[in-house]
Design an enzyme around this catalytic site. Structure first.
Site, PDB file in Angstrom:
ATOM      1  N   SER A 142       0.818  -1.061   0.173  1.00 42.64           N
ATOM      2  CA  SER A 142       0.033   0.150   0.098  1.00 42.64           C
ATOM      3  C   SER A 142       0.847   1.353  -0.133  1.00 42.64           C
ATOM      4  O   SER A 142       2.430   1.080   0.433  1.00 42.64           O
ATOM      5  CB  SER A 142      -1.426   0.134   1.178  1.00 42.64           C
ATOM      6  OG  SER A 142      -1.673   1.195   1.601  1.00 42.64           O
ATOM      7  N   TYR A 155      -2.452  -0.677  10.074  1.00 40.99           N
ATOM      8  CA  TYR A 155      -1.868  -1.072   8.654  1.00 40.99           C
ATOM      9  C   TYR A 155      -0.658  -0.203   7.567  1.00 40.99           C
ATOM     10  O   TYR A 155      -0.283  -1.007   6.849  1.00 40.99           O
ATOM     11  CB  TYR A 155      -3.739   0.081   7.939  1.00 40.99           C
ATOM     12  CG  TYR A 155      -3.439  -0.633   6.018  1.00 40.99           C
ATOM     13  CD1 TYR A 155      -3.920  -2.143   6.126  1.00 40.99           C
ATOM     14  CD2 TYR A 155      -3.331   0.220   5.461  1.00 40.99           C
ATOM     15  CE1 TYR A 155      -4.438  -2.008   4.809  1.00 40.99           C
ATOM     16  CE2 TYR A 155      -3.151  -0.142   4.756  1.00 40.99           C
ATOM     17  CZ  TYR A 155      -3.788  -1.296   3.417  1.00 40.99           C
ATOM     18  OH  TYR A 155      -4.440  -1.955   2.409  1.00 40.99           O
TER      19      TYR A 155
END
Length: 265
Positions: A142, A155
């Site tokens: 990501s 995350y």
């Protein structure tokens, strides 16, 4: 051979293959001729795949946080279908929270899937690939792994760790002909993204997309210079490129596919 069938004869394993980016990756690989073992926590035959690719796709349930289950599935796959040429790690979860409110359980669960799960699958696959002198591992990370995001510490940290793990693995196995790369998407129109919007303010999807594209000064978030949110197919195309022979001299690379959202920070 045309790009349309550039992966003919290859065998690929994809995690998180039941929806979103993983689903798009399965279709992209199969459409280019690969046979695909599509795995997810809860997935059954024939899976959510188009009839045009179903004959090339086998589905298997897999919990990537269980190293014994991963090792067994990779071994059984190679025994039944042949050597794995491509592995794509897509399985991931997002549990958003400010750090001061973040639970130990959410932190541990995020790393169990996003980081340890990638290690389990990559280790089991590359252990076999190095003996054959070839193979490609692509992990979907990501852009949050490269730029701070408010409310996304677990995350972002898990994805940053995954990128560095993949680079270290790539260095270790390069001499054996195995390539390891990551693709780092920005905001992509998936169930995970929609879940973030619903949790944040309940805006309708059109307004939420516009907000992502325009950015948010209050959360120190830039917009998307290209003026559109990604489709899962955009990420899948990048994965396929890195898995293919067109990228045969690329390893330990982190490819951002975010429309310029992070200004490549």
């Amino acid at each position: 051979m045309s790009v349309d069938q550039e992966l003919a004869g290859r065998l690929a394993l994809v995690t998180g293959a039941g929806r979103g980016i993983g689903l798009a990756v399965v279709h992209a690989l199969a459409e280019r001729g690969a046979r695909v073992v599509a795995t997810d926590l809860d997935i059954e035959e024939p899976g959510p795949y188009a009839e045009t690719v179903q004959e090339q796709v086998v589905t298997r349930p897999l919990d990537v946080t269980d190293p014994e289950a991963v090792e067994a599935l990779v071994g059984e796959t190679e025994d039944a279908l042949g050597p794995l040429d491509i592995v794509v790690n897509v399985a991931g979860i997002l549990r958003g929270s400010p750090v001061v409110e973040l639970s130990d359980e959410d932190w541990a669960a995020t790393f169990a899937v996003n980081t340890s799960g990638v290690m389990h699958v990559s280790r089991a696959a590359t252990r076999r690939m190095v003996r054959r002198g070839s193979g490609s591992v692509v992990t979907v990370a990501s852009n949050a792994g490269g730029i701070p995001r408010a409310g996304m510490s677990a995350y972002a940290a898990s994805k940053a760790a995954t990128v560095m793990f993949t680079k270290c693995l790539g260095l270790e196995v390069a001499a054996d002909g195995v390539r390891c790369n990551t693709v780092s998407p920005g905001s992509t129109l998936t169930d995970m993204q929609r879940g973030m919007w619903a949790a944040a303010d309940g805006k309708d999807e059109r307004a939420a997309v516009r907000g992502v594209i325009e950015g948010d000064l209050a959360s120190h978030r830039t917009g998307i210079p290209l003026g559109r949110i990604a489709d899962p197919a955009d990420i899948a195309d990048a994965v396929v490129f890195l898995a293919s022979d067109r990228a045969r001299h690329i390893t330990m690379h982190d490819l951002y596919v975010d429309g310029g959202a992070t200004l490549r920070a």
